[in-house]
Design a protein around this motif. Structure first.
Motif, mmCIF file in Angstrom:
data_model
loop_
_atom_site.group_PDB
_atom_site.id
_atom_site.type_symbol
_atom_site.label_atom_id
_atom_site.label_comp_id
_atom_site.label_asym_id
_atom_site.label_seq_id
_atom_site.Cartn_x
_atom_site.Cartn_y
_atom_site.Cartn_z
ATOM 1 N N PRO A 28 0.485 -1.445 0.154
ATOM 2 C CA PRO A 28 -0.094 0.520 -0.058
ATOM 3 C C PRO A 28 0.914 0.939 0.261
ATOM 4 C CG PRO A 28 -0.123 -0.929 2.331
ATOM 5 C CD PRO A 28 0.699 -2.257 0.895
ATOM 6 N N THR A 29 0.877 2.462 -1.052
ATOM 7 C CA THR A 29 1.582 3.333 -0.879
ATOM 8 C C THR A 29 0.958 4.066 -1.584
ATOM 9 O OG1 THR A 29 3.909 2.041 -1.560
ATOM 10 C CG2 THR A 29 3.473 4.773 -2.141
ATOM 11 N N GLU A 30 1.081 5.182 -1.006
ATOM 12 C CA GLU A 30 0.736 6.188 -2.373
ATOM 13 C C GLU A 30 0.905 6.935 -2.805
ATOM 14 O OE1 GLU A 30 -3.141 8.336 -1.134
ATOM 15 O OE2 GLU A 30 -2.221 6.902 1.185
ATOM 16 N N ARG A 31 -0.385 7.229 -4.489
ATOM 17 C CA ARG A 31 0.578 7.746 -5.823
ATOM 18 C C ARG A 31 1.557 8.491 -5.845
ATOM 19 N NH1 ARG A 31 -2.714 4.558 -9.537
ATOM 20 N NH2 ARG A 31 -3.829 3.378 -8.963
ATOM 21 N N VAL A 34 4.538 7.348 -4.944
ATOM 22 C CA VAL A 34 5.313 6.776 -5.384
ATOM 23 C C VAL A 34 5.798 7.783 -6.520
ATOM 24 C CG1 VAL A 34 5.550 5.136 -8.058
ATOM 25 C CG2 VAL A 34 3.919 5.025 -5.808
ATOM 26 N N SER A 35 4.914 8.789 -7.341
ATOM 27 C CA SER A 35 5.465 9.725 -8.388
ATOM 28 C C SER A 35 6.996 10.498 -7.499
ATOM 29 C CB SER A 35 3.983 10.847 -8.530
ATOM 30 O OG SER A 35 4.830 11.896 -9.453
ATOM 31 N N ASP A 36 6.573 11.259 -6.662
ATOM 32 C CA ASP A 36 7.788 11.709 -5.709
ATOM 33 C C ASP A 36 9.200 10.935 -5.502
ATOM 34 O OD1 ASP A 36 9.308 13.907 -4.910
ATOM 35 O OD2 ASP A 36 8.950 12.841 -2.504
ATOM 36 N N LEU A 37 8.972 9.137 -5.401
ATOM 37 C CA LEU A 37 10.018 8.675 -5.712
ATOM 38 C C LEU A 37 10.738 8.203 -6.901
ATOM 39 C CD1 LEU A 37 12.077 6.108 -4.361
ATOM 40 C CD2 LEU A 37 10.328 4.813 -4.677
ATOM 41 N N LEU A 38 9.975 7.912 -7.564
ATOM 42 C CA LEU A 38 10.055 7.613 -9.224
ATOM 43 C C LEU A 38 11.114 8.827 -9.944
ATOM 44 C CD1 LEU A 38 8.010 4.724 -10.561
ATOM 45 C CD2 LEU A 38 9.746 4.325 -10.676
ATOM 46 N N ASN A 39 10.485 9.726 -9.550
ATOM 47 C CA ASN A 39 10.989 11.660 -10.561
ATOM 48 C C ASN A 39 12.302 11.432 -9.541
ATOM 49 O OD1 ASN A 39 8.766 12.738 -12.359
ATOM 50 N ND2 ASN A 39 7.729 11.610 -11.035
ATOM 51 N N LEU A 41 14.285 9.462 -8.094
ATOM 52 C CA LEU A 41 15.217 8.087 -9.092
ATOM 53 C C LEU A 41 15.987 9.169 -10.032
ATOM 54 C CD1 LEU A 41 14.017 5.380 -7.401
ATOM 55 C CD2 LEU A 41 15.356 6.578 -6.874
ATOM 56 N N LEU A 42 14.650 9.027 -11.356
ATOM 57 C CA LEU A 42 14.792 9.609 -12.402
ATOM 58 C C LEU A 42 15.877 10.900 -12.849
ATOM 59 C CD1 LEU A 42 11.778 8.858 -14.730
ATOM 60 C CD2 LEU A 42 13.876 7.561 -14.261
ATOM 61 N N ASP A 43 15.630 11.678 -11.708
ATOM 62 C CA ASP A 43 16.912 12.841 -11.779
ATOM 63 C C ASP A 43 17.989 12.752 -11.313
ATOM 64 O OD1 ASP A 43 14.275 14.508 -12.053
ATOM 65 O OD2 ASP A 43 13.690 14.806 -10.461
ATOM 66 N N GLU A 44 17.911 11.515 -10.294
ATOM 67 C CA GLU A 44 19.394 11.026 -9.921
ATOM 68 C C GLU A 44 19.865 10.631 -10.468
ATOM 69 O OE1 GLU A 44 20.472 12.199 -7.035
ATOM 70 O OE2 GLU A 44 19.478 13.680 -6.007
ATOM 71 N N GLY A 45 19.963 10.315 -12.096
ATOM 72 C CA GLY A 45 19.704 9.419 -13.181
ATOM 73 C C GLY A 45 19.656 8.160 -13.369
ATOM 74 N N ILE A 46 19.012 7.640 -12.570
ATOM 75 C CA ILE A 46 18.433 5.857 -12.903
ATOM 76 C C ILE A 46 17.791 6.267 -13.825
ATOM 77 C CG2 ILE A 46 16.549 4.203 -12.267
ATOM 78 C CD1 ILE A 46 18.050 4.577 -9.447
ATOM 79 N N GLY A 262 13.998 -2.277 -5.372
ATOM 80 C CA GLY A 262 12.072 -1.940 -5.125
ATOM 81 C C GLY A 262 12.051 -1.788 -3.635
ATOM 82 N N THR A 263 11.964 -0.484 -3.893
ATOM 83 C CA THR A 263 11.496 0.443 -2.771
ATOM 84 C C THR A 263 10.171 1.045 -3.000
ATOM 85 O OG1 THR A 263 12.577 1.424 -0.663
ATOM 86 C CG2 THR A 263 13.018 1.851 -3.094
ATOM 87 N N THR A 264 9.281 1.620 -1.548
ATOM 88 C CA THR A 264 8.510 2.519 -1.312
ATOM 89 C C THR A 264 8.832 3.902 -0.705
ATOM 90 O OG1 THR A 264 7.498 1.464 0.792
ATOM 91 C CG2 THR A 264 6.653 1.189 -2.330
ATOM 92 N N ASN A 265 10.318 4.052 0.032
ATOM 93 C CA ASN A 265 10.573 4.578 0.523
ATOM 94 C C ASN A 265 11.923 5.617 -0.291
ATOM 95 O OD1 ASN A 265 12.819 5.783 2.807
ATOM 96 N ND2 ASN A 265 11.196 4.700 3.857
ATOM 97 N N LEU A 266 12.014 6.792 -0.075
ATOM 98 C CA LEU A 266 12.520 7.324 -1.042
ATOM 99 C C LEU A 266 13.441 7.732 0.354
ATOM 100 C CD1 LEU A 266 13.068 9.685 -2.876
ATOM 101 C CD2 LEU A 266 12.190 11.515 -1.858
ATOM 102 N N LYS A 267 13.705 7.869 1.506
ATOM 103 C CA LYS A 267 14.960 7.937 2.267
ATOM 104 C C LYS A 267 15.867 6.324 2.252
ATOM 105 C CE LYS A 267 16.558 8.072 6.620
ATOM 106 N NZ LYS A 267 16.017 8.052 8.429
ATOM 107 N N ASN A 268 15.339 5.291 1.803
ATOM 108 C CA ASN A 268 16.165 4.307 1.543
ATOM 109 C C ASN A 268 16.483 3.882 -0.051
ATOM 110 O OD1 ASN A 268 15.703 3.042 3.783
ATOM 111 N ND2 ASN A 268 14.329 1.860 3.768
ATOM 112 N N ALA A 269 15.696 4.765 -1.300
ATOM 113 C CA ALA A 269 16.207 4.663 -2.212
ATOM 114 C C ALA A 269 17.903 5.673 -2.155
ATOM 115 C CB ALA A 269 14.852 5.186 -3.052
ATOM 116 N N ARG A 270 17.786 6.579 -1.521
ATOM 117 C CA ARG A 270 18.493 7.728 -1.406
ATOM 118 C C ARG A 270 20.014 6.957 -0.625
ATOM 119 N NH1 ARG A 270 17.097 12.978 -3.124
ATOM 120 N NH2 ARG A 270 15.479 13.155 -2.663
ATOM 121 N N ALA A 271 20.175 6.178 0.046
ATOM 122 C CA ALA A 271 20.777 4.840 0.609
ATOM 123 C C ALA A 271 21.243 4.182 -0.078
ATOM 124 C CB ALA A 271 20.468 4.798 2.009
ATOM 125 N N ASN A 272 20.550 4.058 -1.118
ATOM 126 C CA ASN A 272 20.713 2.880 -2.232
ATOM 127 C C ASN A 272 21.637 3.451 -3.047
ATOM 128 O OD1 ASN A 272 19.793 0.858 -1.005
ATOM 129 N ND2 ASN A 272 17.843 1.490 -2.348
#
Length: 306
Positions: A28-31, A34-39, A41-46, A262-272
């Motif tokens: 369960p993730t708010e839309r 997800v938009s904030d997370l994916l955008n 990550l794209l901005d950061e070079g993924i 795979g993650t729904t957590n932006l903090k974890n994504a930044r750590a990766n």
């Protein structure tokens, strides 16, 4: 900017860290999250996003978040199993099921072409029989997908990697799941087949089982037992954290093009992102992890977990 590696026969430069879309479909993730997370990550070079027709709402959520940036990422989905919206009478791996699933993914991902479609963990006999792969090749020739690939493990993925039509394979590869390092990577290198490593964080197998959440608890159970038997720790290996150790171990293998997390957590994504930017582990640390895996596994070995 994240380092990039050439993606096998696609000749595309892909970021060493990719996004895995299962959690945003199953958890369960708010839309808006997800938009904030994916955008971000794209901005950061993924520049690789991986999903699958069977990841419940993943394709739709990804499309809603970033379809307007379609040229910024290499888009991967997977097919072969029955899914909602497809005739339930159709058998897994049948040409008609695959044809309908490709069309379904195009609609749900709001695109006129997928960069890569993978057969999702069919066995080696199905690959050899050829109908499933042939249907994907027809989709490629029709312009619906650019490249054809396979997702799986052990003998099946090694077989797929040597097929000239297969541009990319996806497989389990991490510090507690090393069978495909020896069984697959030399084959992929010989045949210029791109490699996507799934589960590079080993399903956080350093956590207590009761702390695990989500869709991967079965993998976590096996992985946790393996890690305990290996008797390694980040501190002993000179690395700051388990997550960094795991991700950098996977990316220490130059035949791995990208590791999808795979993650729904932006903090974890930044750590990766920060861990991936540090590059491969020192060769002696990789050797110690490989030795610990070999010493801990039973006589019959630990297979790759599909």
């Amino acid at each position: 900017m994240l380092p990039r590696r050439l993606f096998g026969k696609t000749s595309t430069a892909i970021s060493v860290l990719g996004f895995g879309g299962a959690p945003v479909g199953f958890l369960p993730t708010e839309r808006a999250e997800v938009s904030d997370l994916l955008n971000t990550l794209l901005d950061e070079g993924i520049n690789l996003i991986d999903t699958a027709s069977g990841y419940r709402g993943s394709e739709e959520v990804i499309a809603e978040a970033v379809s307007h940036r379609r040229h910024d990422y290499f888009l991967v989905s997977k097919c072969g199993h029955p899914v909602d919206g497809i005739d339930p009478a159709l058998a897994s791996w049948s040409p008609e099921l695959i044809r309908q699933t490709v069309d379904r993914s195009l609609r749900r991902l709001r695109t006129d072409r997928l960069d890569l479609m993978l057969l999702h963990t069919c066995d080696r006999d199905t690959l050899k029989q050829g109908d499933a792969l042939a249907e994907l090749l027809r989709a490629r020739d029709a312009g619906k997908i650019r490249f054809v690939g396979y997702s799986g493990d052990n003998e099946a993925v090694a077989y797929a990697a040597q097929l000239p039509e297969v541009a990319v394979v996806q497989t389990s590869l991490n510090l507690v799941d090393q069978a495909n390092i020896d069984g697959l990577l030399p084959v992929a290198r010989t045949h210029n087949t791109g490699v996507m490593a799934k589960r590079p964080l080993a399903n956080a197998s350093w956590r207590k089982l009761e702390e695990q959440r989500g869709i991967y608890t079965d993998y976590a159970r096996d992985y946790t037992a393996r890690l305990a038997a290996m008797q390694i720790s980040p501190a002993d290996l000179g690395v700051d954290s388990w997550g960094e150790l795991a991700l950098r171990f996977t990316l220490s293998h130059p035949d791995v093009t990208t590791a999808i997390v795979g993650t729904t957590n932006l903090k974890n994504a930044r750590a990766n992102l920060a861990a991936a930017a540090k590059g491969p582990l020192p060769a002696d640390v990789v050797a110690k992890i490989r030795t610990a895996f070999t010493a801990a596994q039973p006589a019959e070995g630990w297979p790759g977990l599909t």
